[in-house]
Design an enzyme around this catalytic site. Sequence first.
Site, mmCIF file in Angstrom:
data_model
loop_
_atom_site.group_PDB
_atom_site.id
_atom_site.type_symbol
_atom_site.label_atom_id
_atom_site.label_comp_id
_atom_site.label_asym_id
_atom_site.label_seq_id
_atom_site.Cartn_x
_atom_site.Cartn_y
_atom_site.Cartn_z
ATOM 1 N N ARG A 112 0.887 -1.184 0.000
ATOM 2 C CA ARG A 112 0.000 0.000 0.000
ATOM 3 C C ARG A 112 0.913 1.218 0.000
ATOM 4 O O ARG A 112 1.702 1.409 0.938
ATOM 5 C CB ARG A 112 -0.911 -0.005 1.226
ATOM 6 C CG ARG A 112 -1.651 1.309 1.411
ATOM 7 C CD ARG A 112 -2.769 1.244 2.422
ATOM 8 N NE ARG A 112 -3.895 0.494 1.913
ATOM 9 C CZ ARG A 112 -5.114 0.518 2.449
ATOM 10 N NH1 ARG A 112 -5.355 1.249 3.516
ATOM 11 N NH2 ARG A 112 -6.095 -0.185 1.930
ATOM 12 N N HIS A 139 -7.348 0.728 -6.391
ATOM 13 C CA HIS A 139 -7.538 -0.151 -5.225
ATOM 14 C C HIS A 139 -8.212 -1.447 -5.705
ATOM 15 O O HIS A 139 -9.364 -1.722 -5.373
ATOM 16 C CB HIS A 139 -8.407 0.570 -4.186
ATOM 17 C CG HIS A 139 -8.386 -0.036 -2.826
ATOM 18 N ND1 HIS A 139 -7.615 -1.134 -2.486
ATOM 19 C CD2 HIS A 139 -9.057 0.297 -1.676
ATOM 20 C CE1 HIS A 139 -7.805 -1.432 -1.216
ATOM 21 N NE2 HIS A 139 -8.674 -0.588 -0.706
ATOM 22 N N GLN A 142 -10.115 -3.980 -3.372
ATOM 23 C CA GLN A 142 -11.411 -3.517 -2.870
ATOM 24 C C GLN A 142 -12.526 -3.891 -3.845
ATOM 25 O O GLN A 142 -13.568 -4.434 -3.449
ATOM 26 C CB GLN A 142 -11.371 -1.994 -2.679
ATOM 27 C CG GLN A 142 -12.672 -1.438 -2.138
ATOM 28 C CD GLN A 142 -12.954 -1.914 -0.725
ATOM 29 O OE1 GLN A 142 -12.101 -1.809 0.142
ATOM 30 N NE2 GLN A 142 -14.138 -2.447 -0.483
ATOM 31 N N ASP A 228 -17.232 7.005 -1.572
ATOM 32 C CA ASP A 228 -16.012 6.867 -0.755
ATOM 33 C C ASP A 228 -15.739 8.235 -0.138
ATOM 34 O O ASP A 228 -16.410 9.220 -0.477
ATOM 35 C CB ASP A 228 -14.859 6.410 -1.671
ATOM 36 C CG ASP A 228 -13.569 6.104 -0.928
ATOM 37 O OD1 ASP A 228 -13.601 5.963 0.310
ATOM 38 O OD2 ASP A 228 -12.511 6.009 -1.593
ATOM 39 N N CYS A 268 -16.406 1.439 0.626
ATOM 40 C CA CYS A 268 -15.243 0.602 0.951
ATOM 41 C C CYS A 268 -14.839 0.708 2.416
ATOM 42 O O CYS A 268 -14.171 -0.170 2.933
ATOM 43 C CB CYS A 268 -14.080 0.958 0.040
ATOM 44 S SG CYS A 268 -13.481 2.637 0.244
ATOM 45 N N ARG A 296 -13.630 -8.820 2.013
ATOM 46 C CA ARG A 296 -12.208 -8.553 1.758
ATOM 47 C C ARG A 296 -11.379 -9.786 2.128
ATOM 48 O O ARG A 296 -10.420 -10.132 1.441
ATOM 49 C CB ARG A 296 -11.720 -7.326 2.553
ATOM 50 C CG ARG A 296 -12.340 -5.992 2.163
ATOM 51 C CD ARG A 296 -11.936 -5.541 0.761
ATOM 52 N NE ARG A 296 -10.497 -5.521 0.572
ATOM 53 C CZ ARG A 296 -9.687 -4.533 0.964
ATOM 54 N NH1 ARG A 296 -10.192 -3.445 1.525
ATOM 55 N NH2 ARG A 296 -8.382 -4.593 0.757
HETATM 56 N N1 NVA Z 1 -9.972 6.456 -1.280
HETATM 57 C C1 NVA Z 1 -9.598 6.061 0.065
HETATM 58 C C2 NVA Z 1 -9.810 4.605 0.253
HETATM 59 C C3 NVA Z 1 -9.460 4.087 1.612
HETATM 60 C C4 NVA Z 1 -9.651 2.620 1.743
HETATM 61 C C5 NVA Z 1 -8.140 6.434 0.291
HETATM 62 O O1 NVA Z 1 -7.336 6.237 -0.608
HETATM 63 O O2 NVA Z 1 -7.833 6.944 1.372
HETATM 64 N N1 CP Z 2 -11.265 -0.308 2.439
HETATM 65 C C1 CP Z 2 -10.002 -0.412 2.872
HETATM 66 O O1 CP Z 2 -9.082 -0.670 2.113
HETATM 67 O O2 CP Z 2 -9.862 -0.247 4.205
HETATM 68 P P1 CP Z 2 -8.497 -0.066 4.999
HETATM 69 O O3 CP Z 2 -7.948 1.292 4.630
HETATM 70 O O4 CP Z 2 -8.917 -0.128 6.440
HETATM 71 O O5 CP Z 2 -7.556 -1.164 4.628
#
Ligand code: NVA
Ligand code: CP
Length: 313
Positions: A112, A139, A142, A228, A268, A296
């Site tokens: 990540r 992502h 997800q 989101d 998500c 997930r």
């Molecule tokens: N769009 C959000 C998703 C978190 C799971 C982010 O990137 O922070």
């Molecule tokens: N939706 C998602 O990826 O959640 P986290 O940021 O908690 O991993």
Amino acid sequence: MTKNMNTNKNARHYLEFKDFSRDEYDYLFERMRIIKEKFKRYEPYLPLHDRTLAMVFEKASTRTRVSFEAGMYQMGGSAINLTTGDSQLGRAEPVEDTARVISRMVDIVMIRTYEQAKIKRFAEYSRVPVINGLTNEYHPCQILADIFTYIEQRGSIAGKKIAWIGDSNNVCNTWLQAAEVLGFHMHVSTPPGYPVEPERAGLSGNANYTVFANPVDACKGVDLVTTDVWTSMGFEAENEARKKAFAGWCVNREMMAAAKADALFMHCLPAHRGEEVEAEVIDGLQSVVWDEAENRLHAQKALLEFLLLGRVD
Ligand code: NVA
Ligand code: CP
């Protein structure tokens, strides 16, 4: 076979949704169903008993961390968690060197991070499969779980209409790619100044989405409404400006009423009630966010199995 003798050309990665074909997704969704059933029956399934996953988190996580780590343990493997703060990545060791080293010691890597370019560089120098656990652009894990959730609830997603309300972010981009791969149609409504960027989203055209200025119009007749956060991780400096720009893009009961009567709501998570979604919607009867989050786990397990063992049936 000798461990880790793959060249980086042979390793199969999952960096974007379009890295897999429709046929491979059909296989994966069926594996998720089977693996989930085993989990629910407490049936041991340990195909990864000698395999190790390294997870690299440069941003926070709850669901992704827990689902990958629990998933590896439940399949008999082990997982190592690395963050920027506790690894040499935070002290500027080049990503290419980190990839070369980690991929000689483990069987698969999940990352990540910020720019997609960074995970692509990592994958280029990795001997083992690399999974995108979220970047600024995408992502895929997800949407893997989201579409499995849709299939569980309503059957095939092919030909369906999905409304995306809010930011044109990593999750939105991935839904747009998925629409091309799996053959459904997106209705996208984002505020002025935050349009879909087809190139950044990695789209091959505009046949699978329609843009709506008004979010209620985007929801008309759709099978699923999803959204989101207004400010994704890494964009915190824009938070105040975004709160103003996105004020009309809170998924509310009026939007859900415009959708089909049996439409689902997904998010998500993490969610901000009163910002991108009303509490009455996310906590309402059409919301499937807790199944979505649980899935997930099952999605990750099917993905790990596929990348490490290939097709098993
Ligand atoms: N769009 C959000 C998703 C978190 C799971 C982010 O990137 O922070
Ligand atoms: N939706 C998602 O990826 O959640 P986290 O940021 O908690 O991993």
